[in-house]
Design an enzyme around this catalytic site. Structure first.
Site: not given
Ligand SMILES: Cc1cc2nc3c(=O)[nH]c(=O)nc-3n(C[C@H](O)[C@H](O)[C@H](O)COP(=O)(O)O)c2cc1C
Length: 404
Positions: A33, A115, A136, A138, A164, A173, A261, A285, A288
């Site tokens: 995850y 988050s 952050q 949603y 976001t 995923r 974002k 993101h 993702r």
């Molecule tokens: C496990 C996981 C959960 C995430 N959950 C959120 C989230 O709830 N809200 C959000 O805006 N971004 C979320 N993100 C994205 C991160 O805020 C960020 O944009 C991203 O991790 C940056 O890339 P990096 O992991 O390569 O540093 C998540 C990323 C990961 C890895």
């Protein structure tokens, strides 16, 4: 004494080592995850790889006895040019995960971003750290539910709201599907059965997870019948997309600084300004959401040129080393956000792991700057890097480099 993986040298000398330590402590579904990306994971890989394409142009024989890493983001002073990104469900990685990560960020003098999809209440997270907290958002559950969480974030002193905009649906995923995440969080006991063995294979994680209350709810999303259950997250995200019109409403409801974002292109950077953003994050993101979009480093110069200094531009996605941070700031980012880099640390060893991730990045930034002949992040500029000639936006970099 509780078992805890060692996160100091020589066991852990970079973020990739922390990633392996997390893989050893976490069940496969939880590790994947964190680690996984959307579809074929093309953007996930490219986010990291692209930093290899940017070449440093150091100034040698320059004395840099000390390096000043301090900067400000939206007027808030921070001791490091990086911030912890919002990472949902951090409480699954480690007990009270969001509070633990926020504490480590505050001790290091930087911002923690919580988050909406977190397992800890925003006010508890704010209390857990001496540093600033961003919230952050949603629009899960609609505007009324969001309004309550906006008010809660404001009342407990969050310094900015991060909206976001790249999640109109949850990305696919594939690792989560294979690991049975849906069945595990919402299935009947017999549909869960084929997947539960991955948890039994990590008894130490499992014991800590159960001690912390087991499968969490989302306490910052309070629906009619209480905090949103974990099982509802996919469907909720599909109904929570943020449009530009929503942004206007959010701006009025919040009344404080807003960070948008998920900007990928210059036009959206300009539109974010029109709709009242105080900063944007060039972010995909972490690979993702939409697979196949550009790495963020490649997209950064276009967004920097489009906003033309009117608001601050941040970047995330793919940061694994301090040299990545230096490259992004040299190309115009005010600061960066790191996601997985600290999430691996949290999954590996809680607060000690997050602190180690921050230490590694900080030491890397200082060493890189000294080798570049630069003594302050304020002096990082495009002349210090060379970007590939086939990037769509390389102008600022080449013009300044040509002046030398
Ligand atoms: C496990 C996981 C959960 C995430 N959950 C959120 C989230 O709830 N809200 C959000 O805006 N971004 C979320 N993100 C994205 C991160 O805020 C960020 O944009 C991203 O991790 C940056 O890339 P990096 O992991 O390569 O540093 C998540 C990323 C990961 C890895």
């Amino acid at each position: 004494m509780r078992f805890m993986p060692r996160v100091a040298a020589p066991h852990v000398v970079n973020i990739a080592d922390l990633r392996r330590a997390a893989q050893r402590r976490l069940p496969r579904a939880v590790f994947d995850y964190i680690d996984g990306g959307a579809d074929q994971e093309i953007t996930l890989r490219e986010n990291v790889r692209v930093f290899d394409d940017v070449i440093f142009r150091p100034r040698c024989a320059v004395a840099t006895a000390s390096c000043d890493l301090r900067t400000t983001v939206l007027g808030t002073p921070i001791d490091l040019p990086f911030i912890l990104a919002p990472v949902g469900s951090s409480r699954m990685f480690y007990p009270r995960g969001e509070e633990v990560a926020a504490r480590a960020a505050g001790n290091a003098g930087t911002i923690y971003t919580l988050s909406t999809l977190s397992g800890c209440l925003v006010s508890d997270v704010k209390r857990a750290t001496r540093g600033p907290v961003w919230y952050q958002l949603y629009l899960v559950g609609g505007r009324d539910v969001a309004l309550t969480s906006i008010e809660r974030a404001r009342n407990c002193g969050c310094a900015a709201l991060v909206v976001t905009i790249d999640t109109p649906v949850a990305g696919l995923r594939e690792r989560d599907v294979r690991n049975g995440v849906k069945e595990l969080v919402s299935g009947a006991p017999f549909t869960r059965l084929p997947y539960v063995f991955q948890f039994l294979a990590r008894p130490r994680w499992l014991a800590a997870f159960l001690r912390d209350g087991g499968l969490m709810r989302f306490p910052n999303i309070v629906l009619k019948d209480g905090p949103m259950p974990y099982a509802d997250v996919g469907a909720a995200l599909e109904q929570s997309m943020v449009s530009w019109a929503d942004l206007k409403w959010i701006r009025e409801a919040w009344g404080g600084p807003i960070v948008v974002k998920g900007v990928h292109i210059g036009d959206d950077g300009r539109r974010a300004i029109d709709y009242g953003a105080d900063a944007v994050v060039v972010s995909n993101h972490g690979g993702r959401q939409l697979d196949g979009v550009s790495s963020t480093l490649r997209a950064l110069p276009e967004v920097v040129a489009a906003v033309d200094g009117r608001i601050e531009v941040l970047l995330d996605s793919g940061i694994r080393r301090g040299s990545d941070i230096v490259k992004a700031i040299s190309l115009g980012a005010r600061a960066v956000l790191v996601g997985r880099a600290y999430a691996y640390g949290l999954g590996a060893a809680g607060e000690a792991g997050v602190t180690r991730a921050i230490e590694l990045l900080r030491a890397d930034v200082i060493r890189t700057m000294k080798l570049l002949g630069v003594d302050s992040v304020a002096r990082l500029d495009p002349s210090l890097v060379e970007v590939p000639r086939d990037w769509p936006f390389t102008v600022a970099s080449r013009q300044t480099a040509d002046a030398f």
